[in-house]
Design a protein around this motif. Structure first.
Motif, PDB file in Angstrom:
ATOM      1  N   HIS A   1     -10.446  -9.051 -16.171  1.00 60.00           N
ATOM      2  CA  HIS A   1      -9.441  -8.922 -17.200  1.00 60.00           C
ATOM      3  C   HIS A   1      -9.647  -9.285 -18.407  1.00 60.00           C
ATOM      4  O   HIS A   1      -9.185 -10.366 -18.745  1.00 60.00           O
ATOM      5  CB  HIS A   1      -8.011  -9.434 -16.513  1.00 60.00           C
ATOM      6  CG  HIS A   1      -7.603  -8.648 -15.223  1.00 60.00           C
ATOM      7  ND1 HIS A   1      -7.293  -9.391 -14.013  1.00 60.00           N
ATOM      8  CD2 HIS A   1      -7.397  -7.475 -15.111  1.00 60.00           C
ATOM      9  CE1 HIS A   1      -7.024  -8.426 -13.019  1.00 60.00           C
ATOM     10  NE2 HIS A   1      -7.106  -7.387 -13.607  1.00 60.00           N
TER      11      HIS A   1
ATOM     12  N   HIS B   1     -13.952  -3.902 -15.026  1.00 62.09           N
ATOM     13  CA  HIS B   1     -12.803  -3.744 -14.216  1.00 62.09           C
ATOM     14  C   HIS B   1     -12.903  -1.895 -13.623  1.00 62.09           C
ATOM     15  O   HIS B   1     -12.741  -1.668 -12.613  1.00 62.09           O
ATOM     16  CB  HIS B   1     -11.579  -3.868 -15.070  1.00 62.09           C
ATOM     17  CG  HIS B   1     -10.238  -3.736 -14.405  1.00 62.09           C
ATOM     18  ND1 HIS B   1      -9.790  -2.536 -14.181  1.00 62.09           N
ATOM     19  CD2 HIS B   1      -9.396  -4.726 -13.876  1.00 62.09           C
ATOM     20  CE1 HIS B   1      -8.358  -2.584 -13.580  1.00 62.09           C
ATOM     21  NE2 HIS B   1      -8.369  -3.949 -13.532  1.00 62.09           N
TER      22      HIS B   1
ATOM     23  N   HIS C   1     -12.780   0.177 -10.402  1.00 60.06           N
ATOM     24  CA  HIS C   1     -11.442   0.382  -9.947  1.00 60.06           C
ATOM     25  C   HIS C   1     -11.195   2.052  -9.857  1.00 60.06           C
ATOM     26  O   HIS C   1     -10.601   2.466  -8.898  1.00 60.06           O
ATOM     27  CB  HIS C   1     -10.433  -0.212 -11.054  1.00 60.06           C
ATOM     28  CG  HIS C   1      -9.915  -1.675 -10.595  1.00 60.06           C
ATOM     29  ND1 HIS C   1     -11.171  -2.443 -10.460  1.00 60.06           N
ATOM     30  CD2 HIS C   1      -8.766  -2.106 -10.329  1.00 60.06           C
ATOM     31  CE1 HIS C   1     -10.477  -3.599 -10.079  1.00 60.06           C
ATOM     32  NE2 HIS C   1      -9.169  -3.505 -10.009  1.00 60.06           N
TER      33      HIS C   1
HETATM   34 ZN   LIG Z   1      -6.860  -5.490 -12.605  1.00 58.96          ZN
END
Ligand SMILES: [Zn+2]
Length: 333
Positions: free
Chosen positions: A166, A265, A269
């Motif tokens: 993040h 990320h 993802h």
């Molecule tokens: Zn996340």
């Protein structure tokens, strides 16, 4: 003995309360769960989902008697969250979500529960509450004093570890190090056997397109990723890379790998969410405690309507139980 799980409610304004109540019959079938959350919101969620289970307030795990018709819950603070509205950012809900989480972490550290399973919190609410962490993973790492950790996204047949998480894209690129890559490979290599029961085959994604085509656009592969992969391979890890990320994901469709290391990320993802949708779980590797989580957010747009899908929570509890089982087998050896 079934594993003792602390299920944290997350942000009460999100779908956490209702997915806990909806998943409850499946949770008690596989574990001894207790909810760390708010009484009032749990009551509302029960009404919303049409659950007839009785809510049992407890102050310690020894009082908990979870059953299909009994939901034991521990509320770590006295004040009510009546002023909070479903689907809205609020400092009060952010603070409560933080309190639920640290209560569960401390219970796990004291050995009162075997694992914690978390419902989503809202990063803005957390921020408004003055909590200086961007999310679960960072709070867990801080509270358990773990500097070597990685967030894994786990499906039924593939797991992804992220080197950066993040942070802005600009900071993510700048913060990739050989150590960070090595860490992610090692954590994935260490955790996966507990889920698949054998040595995992791993692949590492490049950062740049085409793995930089021999240095034509970028040198992170040569400078940082290659040395980390080579060091791990020398230590006996079954790992290839850095390979162009699009090729890694394409090969993974043919079950070429059990685990993939992503540099940032969305590199991990986006393909995982497109392939597995809600059949995904977050696992934090590298902590002294076992922690899994739903792999979705608070879903403020549908919170409080009783329509939220609880399948990721059921899967998160299932993965937690498997990790607890593997850990107790290892301890007995
Ligand atoms: Zn996340």
């Amino acid at each position: 003995m079934m594993p003792r799980l602390a299920i944290t409610m997350g942000d009460v304004a999100g779908i956490g309360p209702e997915i806990i109540v909806r998943a409850w019959p499946q949770l008690v079938a596989m574990a001894n769960p207790v909810v760390i959350g708010d009484a009032h919101w749990l009551e509302d969620a029960s009404a919303l989902v049409g659950s007839l289970a009785q809510l049992q307030p407890i102050t310690s795990m020894t009082d908990a008697h979870p059953a299909i018709d009994v939901i034991p819950f521990l509320q770590p603070y006295p004040d009510r969250l009546d002023a909070v509205s479903a689907g809205e950012v609020s400092a009060k809900a952010g603070r409560a979500a933080y309190d639920f989480l640290v209560t569960a972490i401390d219970m796990a550290l004291r050995g009162e529960v075997d694992a914690i399973v978390t419902c989503p919190l809202h990063k803005e609410s957390l921020h408004q509450a003055g909590v200086a962490f961007p999310g679960h993973t960072e709070i867990l790492a801080d509270r358990t004093k773990s500097d070597r950790h990685a967030m894994l996204l786990v499906s039924r047949d593939l797991a992804v570890a992220h080197v950066t998480l993040h942070t802005s894209m600009r900071d993510a690129v700048a913060s990739i190090t050989a150590d960070g890559v090595k860490n992610a490979i090692e954590l994935l290599h260490g955790l996966l056997p507990q889920l698949i029961g054998r040595t995992p085959r791993l692949a590492v994604c490049a950062l740049n397109p085409h793995a930089s085509d021999g240095g034509l656009f970028g040198d992170e592969e040569e400078r940082l990723i290659h040395p980390a992969v080579d060091a791990c391979r020398a230590a006996g890890v079954d790992v290839v890379g850095p390979l162009p990320a699009d090729a890694v994901w394409l090969h993974s469709m043919n079950k070429a790998y059990d685990g993939i290391v992503a540099m940032y990320h969305d590199q991990g993802h986006i393909p995982m969410k497109m392939r597995y949708a809600r059949q995904l779980v977050n696992v934090t590797a590298g902590l002294p405690i076992i922690r899994t989580s739903v792999a979705h957010g608070t879903a403020f747009d549908i919170a409080g309507q009783g329509v939220a899908d609880a399948s990721s929570l059921v899967l998160a509890a299932d993965v937690a139980c498997r990790l607890v089982g593997a850990a107790s087998l290892r301890d007995r050896r």
